[in-house]
Write a protein that holds these residues in place. Structure first.
Motif, PDB file in Angstrom:
ATOM      1  N   ILE A  95       2.944   6.143  11.262  1.00  0.00           N
ATOM      2  CA  ILE A  95       2.989   4.675  11.199  1.00  0.00           C
ATOM      3  C   ILE A  95       3.660   4.209   9.916  1.00  0.00           C
ATOM      4  N   LYS A  96       4.303   3.056  10.010  1.00  0.00           N
ATOM      5  CA  LYS A  96       5.010   2.495   8.860  1.00  0.00           C
ATOM      6  C   LYS A  96       4.833   0.985   8.834  1.00  0.00           C
ATOM      7  N   PHE A 144       0.871  -1.173   0.000  1.00  0.00           N
ATOM      8  CA  PHE A 144       0.000   0.000   0.000  1.00  0.00           C
ATOM      9  C   PHE A 144       0.908   1.222   0.000  1.00  0.00           C
ATOM     10  N   PRO A 145       0.362   2.400  -0.393  1.00  0.00           N
ATOM     11  CA  PRO A 145       1.251   3.561  -0.589  1.00  0.00           C
ATOM     12  C   PRO A 145       2.154   3.908   0.597  1.00  0.00           C
ATOM     13  N   ASN A 146       1.671   3.721   1.808  1.00  0.00           N
ATOM     14  CA  ASN A 146       2.488   4.108   2.962  1.00  0.00           C
ATOM     15  C   ASN A 146       3.382   2.975   3.481  1.00  0.00           C
ATOM     16  N   LEU A 170      -8.107   3.835   4.133  1.00  0.00           N
ATOM     17  CA  LEU A 170      -7.175   4.501   5.060  1.00  0.00           C
ATOM     18  C   LEU A 170      -5.967   5.102   4.345  1.00  0.00           C
ATOM     19  N   ASP A 171      -5.748   4.674   3.090  1.00  0.00           N
ATOM     20  CA  ASP A 171      -4.589   5.194   2.369  1.00  0.00           C
ATOM     21  C   ASP A 171      -4.616   6.715   2.369  1.00  0.00           C
ATOM     22  N   GLY A 172      -3.525   7.323   2.792  1.00  0.00           N
ATOM     23  CA  GLY A 172      -3.430   8.770   2.795  1.00  0.00           C
ATOM     24  C   GLY A 172      -3.954   9.417   4.069  1.00  0.00           C
ATOM     25  N   GLU A 173      -4.397   8.633   5.042  1.00  0.00           N
ATOM     26  CA  GLU A 173      -4.924   9.216   6.289  1.00  0.00           C
ATOM     27  C   GLU A 173      -3.799   9.972   7.019  1.00  0.00           C
TER      28      GLU A 173
END
Lengths: 442, 385
Positions: free
Chosen positions: A412-413, A180-182, A403-406
């Protein structure tokens, strides 16, 4: 170099204990006293060993309600460890399966079933002649007590590659976890053919179980990654009355599903007829494991107000922002612009509480973790996230996409984990885990 | 009894001269046998002019005492045969006399001669027992240990020779030659590592890794193969290595001297097989041993060679004790060899460890871990405490 420590030193610092015994009356006497000390529940090893006069403790072990005899069921249509209440200690271990053909897998599942049945039931530790390495690590002493342990077996997408000819039997949604992005996924801490979720009252009980299993399968299982998690025991004893806090200091799980609600679990967690899974996969569930590091130093330097709007709850009480009690239900409909609870608050994105998002519900079963530190000298701790859902796509994946981009992402990682499928349970003693999988499609 | 000992004695003594430990072993074994003798019910075999009575005997495995009574009119010779091989015999039993023979027979079918060669042979069956077979006596280990000592000595000689080449290349400033000589020299060290570790000061000086130091590679106490490995493979120079090279040479020569006088105990030898495989499991599969040269596979295969050598020497004993264990060990050595064979270069060389696929590394974990488990039972299986 085989020896990594200076010659003559004892790796665990027990050397001084031995020395003490020698002066107190010879090593054999000292050893006997230690054993007696261990036999009496609650007698500290140090006291038993250090006493100069040989006064054996005669009192019978006190059987109290310490939970060491607590036992979870092993046999049944569904595995324990999913809707089971969370004990204080978790150990999640992913393996590569080393076999190359179906019989290897069959041997693995058959014997794994036996080991787990034993560990969950308890009994005398296996022994061998004194000249041989003992088959049991001895971590729990001669009596392997159940200690509320559950060992839940799940399989990863990679088990369905060409090795075992099981491609056609792969659960419908089972895929290799993608980024996911993050995320900052570390390859060494992701995925696996087989996942064991070991939960019990203590870390030692979990480690004993893992070592038992590792010793049982030297040719079939190679450790891939492992992660230990914990929860405060006192909170667990009153589970339902108090909610566990995560490393961010926030109550985590207030709005989690009620695992005792069987109708709800049948709908949200367990795979059934309606899910069109391969026949063997009924009564299983998809398990998501995510190692989510929380950047706690940075979080601790964040103003309380900002922490609360990022999460959407009061830090102290756990109540949704603008409300009074922890269990109050947030009313997003009356707050479309997010004046009370921001529209990008974690709880609002995770569970918007609309009829359309009802099918995205998941059962969370996370633990906290804390291990070493980073190269930069920061703490490596966070959430050992676990969720169960009958539909991986509608469940975790959809929730995570929302949640992506929250705003919480700044703190968090996610660094590891994977997607797995918890196999159906073992219904009776003549059966074994995954029997219908390895035999049904042969 | 006395006869048996007098037969065994000269052979063993020859092997063991100069080894205090072995002399002690013999003493212990003789004593044990003496205590046991005379405690069994003898089996009486009466030999007449026409044959034996009884003509068919079944015994349990382990020690058996035979009383051979000569009821014939001639001197006779009584033998236990396995095929054409004479397992035991008593010669010159005069008519009317009785002789006793104490023997330990392995399970199986035997024959016994019964007077005249033309007489039908008797049948002797030694049953397979359910009870665990008694571990070999320390005397049985004397041969393997002596042979292992020969192996160790020749490996140390090779280590000295190859280190000399390595050191010469460094001192001549020939970087490529030094790089090429690194792994071939270490190979001989890795084969006998458990023995070298008996001298922990030398083991540290010769084979320590930088991880063992707080200041890592910068630590002045960091010497030996891996220190030089870093210089020639990572820093790419032979400059300033003369002192380190000379020290390595003198340490290796010192090792040779000490190994010469070394008494190899059963524990060191048998435990060594397990130790070598533990070494592979703990540091070779991870590829952290030769991190600069990537010659891990040389070490890996040398450790396996060293373990294999010990297991081969012990095979007759292990096979008797636990045939299933022996079979598993063979199979797993073969699996490891098969993966190693894929990366062989020339007769002793190997590709860079980085050439191994993830699948190959995993393929090695199973057999290596199983070997570690199985070899950890070797000492107990052979009754060595």
């Amino acid at each position: 170099m085989m020896v990594d420590r200076p010659a003559g030193t004892c790796p665990f610092g027990f050397a001084s204990v031995t020395g003490h015994d020698a002066t107190a009356g010879g090593p054999s006497l000292g050893r006997r006293r230690i054993l007696l000390g261990l036999g009496a529940a609650g007698t500290a090893l140090g006291i038993g060993a250090a006493k100069a006069a040989p006064t054996p403790v005669e009192t019978a072990p006190v059987v109290d309600n310490d939970g060491t005899r607590d036992r979870q069921p092993f046999y049944g249509p569904r595995q324990s460890g999913v809707v089971t209440a969370q004990p204080a200690a978790a150990l999640i271990v992913a393996f590569d399966v080393l076999g190359t053909a179906r019989p290897d897998l069959q041997r693995l599942f058959k014997h794994l079933t036996k080991r787990i049945a034993f560990l969950m039931r308890g009994g005398p530790a296996a022994t061998a002649a004194i000249g041989l390495p003992p088959p049991d690590s001895g971590l729990m002493g001669p009596d392997v007590y159940p200690d509320n342990i559950t060992i839940t077996v799940a399989v990863g997408a990679s088990l369905f590659d060409e090795r075992f000819g099981l491609a056609a039997e792969k659960p419908k949604h089972l895929v290799t976890m993608t980024r996911f992005p993050n995320d900052a996924l570390v390859a060494e801490q992701c995925h696996g053919d087989l996942l064991l979720q070991i939960c019990s009252n203590t870390a030692e009980t979990n480690i004993h179980a893992l070592r038992d299993i590792l010793k049982s399968f030297p040719d079939l299982l190679a450790l891939r990654w492992k992660m230990e998690g914990f929860l405060p025991p006192h909170t667990i004893k009153t589970l339902g009355k108090d909610t566990v806090r995560n490393m961010l200091g926030f109550k985590d799980g207030t709005a989690n599903l009620d695992a005792h609600d069987e109708t709800l679990m049948d709908r949200i967690v367990w795979t059934g007829e309606q899910h069109a899974e391969p026949a063997w996969a009924k009564n299983g569930t998809y398990q998501v494991v995510r190692l989510i590091r929380t950047l706690v130093e940075r979080w601790d330097r964040t103003p309380l107000g900002e922490q609360q709007t990022i999460i959407g709850r009061e830090k102290a009480t756990g109540a949704p922002l603008g409300m009074v009690n922890e269990r109050d239900t947030p009313d997003y409909a009356s707050d479309p612009q997010g004046l009370r609870i921001p529209v990008d608050a974690h709880i609002r994105l995770a569970n918007p509480r609309t009829p359309e998002t009802d099918k995205n519900l998941i059962l969370r079963r996370p633990f906290n973790y804390s291990r070493g530190m980073t190269n930069a000298g920061q703490l490596d701790m966070g959430l050992l996230f676990v969720s169960f859902q009958a539909d991986l796509e509608a469940g975790f994946i959809t929730v995570q996409r929302r949640l992506d981009g929250e705003p919480l992402e700044e703190y968090i990682k996610p660094v590891g984990g994977g997607y797995f499928f918890v196999m159906p349970g073992v219904e009776h003693e003549d059966s074994y885990l995954g029997q219908r999988l390895v035999e049904g499609s042969a | 009894m006395t006869r048996l000992v007098s037969i065994a004695h000269p052979r063993i003594t020859a092997l063991l001269l100069g080894s205090a430990a072995v002399v002690a072993l013999i003493g212990g074994a003789v004593q044990a046998a003496a205590i046991e003798a005379g405690t069994m019910d003898p089996i009486t075999i009466t030999v007449s002019n026409t044959g034996c009575s009884p003509a068919s005997v079944s015994v349990a495995p382990g020690k058996t005492v035979f009383k051979i009574k000569n009821d014939s009119q001639r001197r006779l010779e009584w033998e236990i045969l396995k095929g054409v091989m004479v397992v035991e015999e008593r010669e010159n039993i005069a008519p009317g006399f009785v002789q006793t023979l104490t023997t330990t027979l392995d399970p199986g079918d035997y024959q016994m001669t019964c007077g005249l060669l033309s007489n039908p042979k008797g049948i002797l069956k030694v049953a397979v027992s359910d009870a665990p077979i008694a571990p070999p006596s320390p005397m049985d280990l004397v041969g393997p240990i002596a042979q292992y000592k020969v192996y160790v000595t020749s490996e140390v000689t090779a280590l000295v020779d190859k280190t000399r080449i390595f050191v010469a290349a460094i001192k001549a400033g020939n970087l490529e030659e030094a790089k090429a000589a690194y792994a071939p020299a270490r190979l001989h060290y890795e084969r006998i590592e458990p023995v070298a570790e008996l001298f922990s000061d030398l083991d540290t000086a010769i084979d320590v890794r930088e991880d063992d130091f707080e200041k890592k590679a910068a630590d002045p106490a960091f010497t030996g193969f891996h220190r030089i490995e870093k210089a020639i493979f990572a820093d790419g120079t032979t400059k300033g290595l003369d002192v380190l090279a000379d020290k390595l040479m003198s340490d290796v020569l010192d090792l040779q001297k000490r190994v010469d006088g070394l008494v190899i105990t059963p524990k060191a030898m048998v435990g060594g097989a397990a130790g070598l495989v533990e070494e592979v499991a703990a540091t070779k599969i991870s590829g952290e041993e030769d991190r600069y040269s990537r010659t891990d596979l040389w070490d890996f295969s040398a450790n396996i060679d060293g373990a294999q050598k010990i297991v081969d020497l012990l095979r007759p004993l292990v096979e008797k004790q636990d045939p299933a264990l022996d079979a598993r060990v063979r199979e797993n050595f073969a699996k490891v060899d098969a993966v190693l064979a894929k990366y062989k270069v020339g007769t002793t060389g190997f590709e860079s460890y980085e050439k191994l696929t993830e699948q190959d590394r995993n393929g090695l974990k199973g057999p290596v871990t199983t070997l570690a488990e199985d070899l950890s039972t070797l000492r107990g299986t052979l009754g060595i405490n």
